[in-house]
Design a protein around this motif. Structure first.
Motif, PDB file in Angstrom:
ATOM      1  N   TYR A 125       0.828  -1.206   0.000  1.00 41.47           N
ATOM      2  CA  TYR A 125       0.000   0.000   0.000  1.00 41.47           C
ATOM      3  C   TYR A 125       0.860   1.254   0.000  1.00 41.47           C
ATOM      4  O   TYR A 125       0.653   2.170  -0.813  1.00 41.47           O
ATOM      5  N   PHE A 126       1.843   1.303   0.887  1.00 44.12           N
ATOM      6  CA  PHE A 126       2.670   2.517   0.982  1.00 44.12           C
ATOM      7  C   PHE A 126       3.698   2.607  -0.143  1.00 44.12           C
ATOM      8  O   PHE A 126       4.043   3.705  -0.581  1.00 44.12           O
ATOM      9  N   ASN A 127       4.165   1.458  -0.636  1.00 49.35           N
ATOM     10  CA  ASN A 127       5.047   1.485  -1.803  1.00 49.35           C
ATOM     11  C   ASN A 127       4.324   2.064  -3.020  1.00 49.35           C
ATOM     12  O   ASN A 127       4.890   2.851  -3.783  1.00 49.35           O
ATOM     13  N   LYS A 128       3.061   1.646  -3.180  1.00 55.06           N
ATOM     14  CA  LYS A 128       2.255   2.137  -4.307  1.00 55.06           C
ATOM     15  C   LYS A 128       2.060   3.648  -4.226  1.00 55.06           C
ATOM     16  O   LYS A 128       1.961   4.333  -5.245  1.00 55.06           O
ATOM     17  N   LYS A 129       2.009   4.154  -2.999  1.00 51.21           N
ATOM     18  CA  LYS A 129       1.858   5.603  -2.811  1.00 51.21           C
ATOM     19  C   LYS A 129       3.199   6.343  -2.915  1.00 51.21           C
ATOM     20  O   LYS A 129       3.235   7.572  -2.827  1.00 51.21           O
ATOM     21  N   GLY A 130       4.258   5.574  -3.077  1.00 51.81           N
ATOM     22  CA  GLY A 130       5.577   6.178  -3.202  1.00 51.81           C
ATOM     23  C   GLY A 130       6.133   6.720  -1.900  1.00 51.81           C
ATOM     24  O   GLY A 130       6.941   7.644  -1.900  1.00 51.81           O
ATOM     25  N   ILE A 131       5.697   6.130  -0.785  1.00 50.12           N
ATOM     26  CA  ILE A 131       6.143   6.594   0.527  1.00 50.12           C
ATOM     27  C   ILE A 131       7.237   5.669   1.063  1.00 50.12           C
ATOM     28  O   ILE A 131       7.035   4.454   1.187  1.00 50.12           O
ATOM     29  N   PHE A 132       8.380   6.232   1.359  1.00 48.86           N
ATOM     30  CA  PHE A 132       9.497   5.495   1.940  1.00 48.86           C
ATOM     31  C   PHE A 132       9.057   4.955   3.293  1.00 48.86           C
ATOM     32  O   PHE A 132       8.596   5.721   4.159  1.00 48.86           O
ATOM     33  N   ASN A 133       9.166   3.632   3.502  1.00 51.57           N
ATOM     34  CA  ASN A 133       8.582   3.056   4.711  1.00 51.57           C
ATOM     35  C   ASN A 133       9.360   1.864   5.242  1.00 51.57           C
ATOM     36  O   ASN A 133      10.148   1.240   4.530  1.00 51.57           O
ATOM     37  N   GLU A 134       9.073   1.575   6.496  1.00 52.57           N
ATOM     38  CA  GLU A 134       9.551   0.344   7.144  1.00 52.57           C
ATOM     39  C   GLU A 134       8.359  -0.272   7.860  1.00 52.57           C
ATOM     40  O   GLU A 134       7.630   0.417   8.572  1.00 52.57           O
ATOM     41  N   VAL A 135       8.157  -1.566   7.643  1.00 57.14           N
ATOM     42  CA  VAL A 135       7.031  -2.256   8.281  1.00 57.14           C
ATOM     43  C   VAL A 135       7.555  -3.184   9.373  1.00 57.14           C
ATOM     44  O   VAL A 135       8.450  -4.001   9.139  1.00 57.14           O
ATOM     45  N   ILE A 136       6.991  -3.041  10.567  1.00 60.64           N
ATOM     46  CA  ILE A 136       7.334  -3.912  11.694  1.00 60.64           C
ATOM     47  C   ILE A 136       6.207  -4.913  11.871  1.00 60.64           C
ATOM     48  O   ILE A 136       5.052  -4.532  12.073  1.00 60.64           O
ATOM     49  N   LYS A 137       6.526  -6.201  11.781  1.00 60.81           N
ATOM     50  CA  LYS A 137       5.516  -7.250  11.917  1.00 60.81           C
ATOM     51  C   LYS A 137       5.226  -7.490  13.394  1.00 60.81           C
ATOM     52  O   LYS A 137       6.128  -7.787  14.178  1.00 60.81           O
ATOM     53  N   LEU A 138       3.950  -7.351  13.764  1.00 61.21           N
ATOM     54  CA  LEU A 138       3.493  -7.669  15.121  1.00 61.21           C
ATOM     55  C   LEU A 138       2.396  -8.711  15.032  1.00 61.21           C
ATOM     56  O   LEU A 138       1.698  -8.811  14.024  1.00 61.21           O
ATOM     57  N   ASN A 139       2.214  -9.461  16.103  1.00 59.66           N
ATOM     58  CA  ASN A 139       1.206 -10.516  16.108  1.00 59.66           C
ATOM     59  C   ASN A 139      -0.022 -10.189  16.953  1.00 59.66           C
ATOM     60  O   ASN A 139      -0.999 -10.927  16.923  1.00 59.66           O
ATOM     61  N   GLY A 140       0.028  -9.104  17.703  1.00 59.14           N
ATOM     62  CA  GLY A 140      -1.129  -8.756  18.513  1.00 59.14           C
ATOM     63  C   GLY A 140      -0.984  -7.371  19.111  1.00 59.14           C
ATOM     64  O   GLY A 140       0.116  -6.828  19.195  1.00 59.14           O
ATOM     65  N   SER A 141      -2.125  -6.797  19.517  1.00 55.70           N
ATOM     66  CA  SER A 141      -2.169  -5.482  20.159  1.00 55.70           C
ATOM     67  C   SER A 141      -1.354  -4.436  19.408  1.00 55.70           C
ATOM     68  O   SER A 141      -0.536  -3.722  19.993  1.00 55.70           O
ATOM     69  N   VAL A 142      -1.591  -4.353  18.099  1.00 60.66           N
ATOM     70  CA  VAL A 142      -0.827  -3.389  17.292  1.00 60.66           C
ATOM     71  C   VAL A 142      -1.134  -1.948  17.703  1.00 60.66           C
ATOM     72  O   VAL A 142      -0.336  -1.043  17.446  1.00 60.66           O
ATOM     73  N   GLU A 143      -2.270  -1.736  18.369  1.00 62.63           N
ATOM     74  CA  GLU A 143      -2.627  -0.381  18.809  1.00 62.63           C
ATOM     75  C   GLU A 143      -1.573   0.221  19.740  1.00 62.63           C
ATOM     76  O   GLU A 143      -1.434   1.440  19.843  1.00 62.63           O
ATOM     77  N   LEU A 144      -0.829  -0.652  20.421  1.00 65.73           N
ATOM     78  CA  LEU A 144       0.205  -0.174  21.347  1.00 65.73           C
ATOM     79  C   LEU A 144       1.387   0.473  20.627  1.00 65.73           C
ATOM     80  O   LEU A 144       2.083   1.305  21.209  1.00 65.73           O
ATOM     81  N   ALA A 145       1.610   0.081  19.374  1.00 60.85           N
ATOM     82  CA  ALA A 145       2.831   0.501  18.671  1.00 60.85           C
ATOM     83  C   ALA A 145       2.985   2.021  18.584  1.00 60.85           C
ATOM     84  O   ALA A 145       4.030   2.556  18.976  1.00 60.85           O
ATOM     85  N   PRO A 146       1.976   2.777  18.112  1.00 59.76           N
ATOM     86  CA  PRO A 146       2.149   4.231  18.091  1.00 59.76           C
ATOM     87  C   PRO A 146       2.120   4.854  19.487  1.00 59.76           C
ATOM     88  O   PRO A 146       2.784   5.863  19.748  1.00 59.76           O
ATOM     89  N   ILE A 147       1.380   4.238  20.398  1.00 66.12           N
ATOM     90  CA  ILE A 147       1.290   4.765  21.760  1.00 66.12           C
ATOM     91  C   ILE A 147       2.653   4.719  22.449  1.00 66.12           C
ATOM     92  O   ILE A 147       3.047   5.653  23.158  1.00 66.12           O
ATOM     93  N   LEU A 148       3.394   3.636  22.204  1.00 67.60           N
ATOM     94  CA  LEU A 148       4.701   3.458  22.841  1.00 67.60           C
ATOM     95  C   LEU A 148       5.850   3.953  21.962  1.00 67.60           C
ATOM     96  O   LEU A 148       7.021   3.768  22.314  1.00 67.60           O
ATOM     97  N   GLY A 149       5.518   4.556  20.830  1.00 65.77           N
ATOM     98  CA  GLY A 149       6.549   5.124  19.976  1.00 65.77           C
ATOM     99  C   GLY A 149       7.280   4.130  19.096  1.00 65.77           C
ATOM    100  O   GLY A 149       8.323   4.443  18.521  1.00 65.77           O
ATOM    101  N   LEU A 150       6.729   2.912  18.982  1.00 66.96           N
ATOM    102  CA  LEU A 150       7.354   1.901  18.118  1.00 66.96           C
ATOM    103  C   LEU A 150       7.109   2.206  16.636  1.00 66.96           C
ATOM    104  O   LEU A 150       7.949   1.902  15.790  1.00 66.96           O
TER     105      LEU A 150
END
Length: 207
Positions: A125-150
């Motif tokens: 999705y982000f490659n198609k938009k031309g946005i330089f990105n890194e994806v971190i694979k998580l298996n649960g509670s992904v909502e925590l990632a931005p809250i904790l700065g991940l």
């Protein structure tokens, strides 16, 4: 003729699928949600339900271990299995979305960090938009990632949005509508065509 094998993952989607199958005369009276059995035969012993992990369903179908799978579109998008996607069953409806803080603004000069259970979907999705990105694979509670700065944002399934709201997040972009799909092994569609077509046409009439 061998029984037609249908792969499902236990949970609400399986319950919906079994209800749909019941409406076209395929009943599994020995099925119990509490049972630890993984294979159930229908009352006529012509169909077998095989319970596997949701993310494994496309693999079982592609490799011919089962003939049919009923699985969410999100799993199909993530796995890209070589199967026939035959029918949208219109159950298990939700969306896969980009979510984050309401006031989030991307700094265009740096890499966007995304956390997700769906790394392939997020990356594409982000490659198609031309946005330089890194994806971190998580298996649960992904909502925590931005809250904790991940991560800056997450890519996840959203049904009601309640979990996001309770964690101070909102939907920023919608990627894809999701619902349960019926997929078929390419060889099985030829070798068990009559039996499989009966199932497909029956489901088509009610969905």
């Amino acid at each position: 003729m061998d029984a037609v094998k249908i792969a499902l993952a236990k949970g609400r989607l399986a319950d919906d699928a079994i209800t749909l199958l019941g409406k076209i005369g395929i009943n599994f009276n020995d099925y119990s949600k509490k049972s630890r059995k993984l294979i159930f035969k229908d009352d006529c012993e012509k169909i077998k339900l095989v319970f596997v992990k949701s993310s494994d369903i496309p693999v079982y179908v592609e490799k011919g271990a089962v003939d049919i799978g009923i699985v969410g579109k999100d799993v199909l998008l993530e796995n890209e299995a070589d199967v026939y996607e035959i029918l949208n069953l219109n159950v298990g409806k939700c969306k896969i979305c980009v979510a984050g803080f309401k006031n989030y603004e991307r700094i265009h000069s740096r890499k966007l960090i995304i956390a997700s259970k769906y790394p392939n979907i997020a990356k594409k999705y982000f490659n198609k938009k031309g946005i330089f990105n890194e994806v971190i694979k998580l298996n649960g509670s992904v909502e925590l990632a931005p809250i904790l700065g991940l991560s800056d944002v997450i890519v996840d399934i959203v049904e009601t949005g309640t979990t996001l709201k309770e964690n101070g997040l909102v939907v920023l972009e919608e990627i894809h509508d999701i619902s349960a799909r019926l997929v078929v092994n390419k060889v099985s569609l030829k070798t068990k065509n009559e039996e499989i077509e009966k199932i497909i046409s029956g489901l088509e009439r009610i969905v």
